[in-house]
Write an enzyme that holds these catalytic residues in place. Structure first.
Site, short mmCIF file in Angstrom:
data_model
loop_
_atom_site.label_atom_id
_atom_site.label_comp_id
_atom_site.label_asym_id
_atom_site.label_seq_id
_atom_site.Cartn_x
_atom_site.Cartn_y
_atom_site.Cartn_z
N ARG A 72 35.84 12.65 13.46
CA ARG A 72 35.84 14.02 12.95
C ARG A 72 34.47 14.63 13.21
NH1 ARG A 72 34.65 16.22 7.55
NH2 ARG A 72 35.52 18.34 7.54
N HIS A 108 31.52 24.15 10.10
CA HIS A 108 30.77 23.32 9.17
C HIS A 108 29.42 23.99 8.92
CE1 HIS A 108 30.42 18.99 7.53
NE2 HIS A 108 29.42 19.69 7.02
N GLU A 153 34.42 22.37 3.40
CA GLU A 153 33.82 22.67 2.11
C GLU A 153 33.47 24.16 1.95
OE1 GLU A 153 30.61 19.97 1.30
OE2 GLU A 153 31.92 18.21 1.36
N ASN A 278 37.11 15.89 0.48
CA ASN A 278 35.76 15.35 0.56
C ASN A 278 35.33 14.98 -0.85
OD1 ASN A 278 36.01 16.25 3.18
ND2 ASN A 278 34.18 17.54 3.16
N TYR A 280 32.48 12.65 -3.36
CA TYR A 280 31.30 11.80 -3.52
C TYR A 280 31.08 11.36 -4.96
CZ TYR A 280 30.21 13.27 1.21
OH TYR A 280 30.29 13.48 2.56
N GLU A 354 35.85 13.19 3.99
CA GLU A 354 34.48 12.71 3.83
C GLU A 354 34.40 11.84 2.59
OE1 GLU A 354 31.22 15.47 3.73
OE2 GLU A 354 32.00 16.67 5.38
#
Length: 442
Positions: A72, A108, A153, A278, A280, A354
């Site tokens: 990606r 991005h 995002e 995504n 985290y 991600e």
């Protein structure tokens, strides 16, 4: 833990963070931001980054050595505007020659500076300019690319870029951030319609696993407010064709939402080939912060809030292990988001677009291995619970320019010596290669 047959094992990067070659393209908002004193740690820029524009064949060979089935990457909008589409054409061919599926992301965060000068994402025209760019890239690569991501995002683009100002273009206008969010949504819908009809097109959101600090009604309402701004401002129109009513009410003092024109929400709700997640770290919130308390939302230390209409909500650091970014390690948040979207949009394929962690720069990185393993286990549990997760892209393939943190944070499973540009796989890269080849966690 066996993963399904055909599960996509990949890694991810972004153009501005690794390509370099800034002199061969037009300027973008991050070039300008990097040159604004005090915005990026150490005054770092993306001019050279990891020099991927020169070393891309070596990088593709390294991906093949690691057994990756998919890559990606993002396409640089300003590079394409400068006539550089040939780079991505050659990159796609090289990936396919090594048996690696190319998975481009169209945006991005590197908005061409000339479009920002014309108003940026708060202006409706930017969405239509993006659609024209998507059509151009689709014509060039669409015969060989089947999996497209429109935006990465958009929450960060809208709220860190136009509300708190900790990301490019560094503006601090809450009303503009909401306008930007809508026009990013519109850009997605227009781009999906412009891409080849045979392609699977989706979007990569960074949804927040929002949790109230206590069981009080006030903290539950704080979580609802943040959920609306972090998640449902995108999933509302994307999945259901309408912005949620509570979001409109929460932000009524900021804007009247007159920029949403009749038919916009139908344009945004295009058929999705997948929804990208995504993830985290989770968010823990309460109704109000103590006077002068720092905002621990994990998005930098800007003086302005990225949460229009929810400025008073307090964010709290969860207990436990932290990554080098100061983010708590909690894979249960990933499981919660994947199963939530499986319930909200039954049958819609999901991709973890991600997931990863920044740690110290050494080559032996057992913390990163543990982080990725625990999050892959959460993905496996989500699949067992019925979530149609079709792939996982580790962030990041290599160390890179980490936005406002400059080169001080390292997410790569491949170490980059920025002085020599030598790539050295970390122990996590070898471990992940074993997982990707076997399709299982031991």
């Amino acid at each position: 833990m066996e993963f399904p047959e055909g599960f996509l094992w990949g890694a991810a990067t972004a153009a501005f963070q690794i390509e370099g070659g800034a002199e061969l393209r037009g300027p973008c908002i991050w070039d300008t931001f990097c040159r604004t004193p005090g915005k990026v740690r150490g005054g770092d820029t993306g001019d050279v980054a990891a020099d991927h524009l020169r070393l891309w064949r070596e990088d593709v060979a390294l991906m093949a050595e690691l057994g990756l089935g998919a890559y990606r990457f993002s396409v640089s909008w300003p590079r394409v505007r400068s006539g550089g589409i040939g780079f991505y054409d050659a990159l796609v061919d090289e990936l396919l020659s090594h048996g690696i599926q190319p998975c481009p992301t169209l945006y991005h965060w590197d908005l061409p500076q000339e479009l920002e000068d014309a108003g940026g994402w708060p202006e409706r025209g930017t969405a239509y300019a993006f659609a024209a760019y998507a059509e151009q890239v689709g014509r060039a690569l669409g015969d060989r690319v089947g999996l497209w991501t429109t935006l990465n995002e958009p929450w960060c683009s809208a709220f860190l870029g136009y509300a708190s100002g900790v990301h490019a273009p560094g503006r601090t206008c809450p009303a503009d951030s909401l306008r930007a969010a809508h026009h990013l949504n519109l850009a997605h819908g227009l781009a999906v319609a412009a891409l080849p009809s045979c392609a699977r097109a989706g979007i990569a959101l960074n949804p927040s696993a929002v949790r109230p600090l206590t069981g009080s009604a006030a903290d539950a309402d704080a979580a609802r407010r943040i959920d609306a701004l972090a998640n449902r401002i995108f999933t509302g129109p994307l999945l259901h064709g309408a912005y949620p009513q509570d979001l409109l009410e929460d932000t009524a003092a900021v804007t009247d939402w007159a920029f949403v024109r009749p038919g916009d929400e139908a344009l945004i709700r295009q058929p999705l080939g997948f929804l990208g997640v995504n993830y985290y770290t989770p968010a823990v919130v309460s109704a109000s912060a103590a006077p002068g308390a720092p905002r621990a939302d994990g998005h930098g230390a800007g003086g302005r809030s990225p949460w229009p209409g929810a400025d008073s909500v307090a964010f709290h650091q969860p207990p436990g292990e932290l990554t080098d970014m100061g983010w708590s390690v909690d894979p249960t948040g990933l499981h919660a988001l994947l199963t939530r979207f499986a319930r909200e949009a039954p049958g819609l394929p999901l991709l973890v677009t991600e997931n990863g962690a920044a740690y110290a720069p050494g080559l032996h990185d057992p913390q990163r291995i543990r982080y990725v393993r625990e999050h892959l286990a959460a993905v496996h549990r989500a699949i067992a619970d019925g979530a149609p997760v079709e792939g996982y892209f580790l962030w990041s393939l290599m160390d890179n320019f980490e936005w406002a943190y400059g080169y001080g944070k390292r997410f790569g499973i491949v170490h980059v010596d920025y002085g020599t540009q030598v790539r050295t796989p970390r122990s996590s890269a070898r471990w992940y290669a074993g997982v990707a080849r076997s399709g299982r966690l031991d």
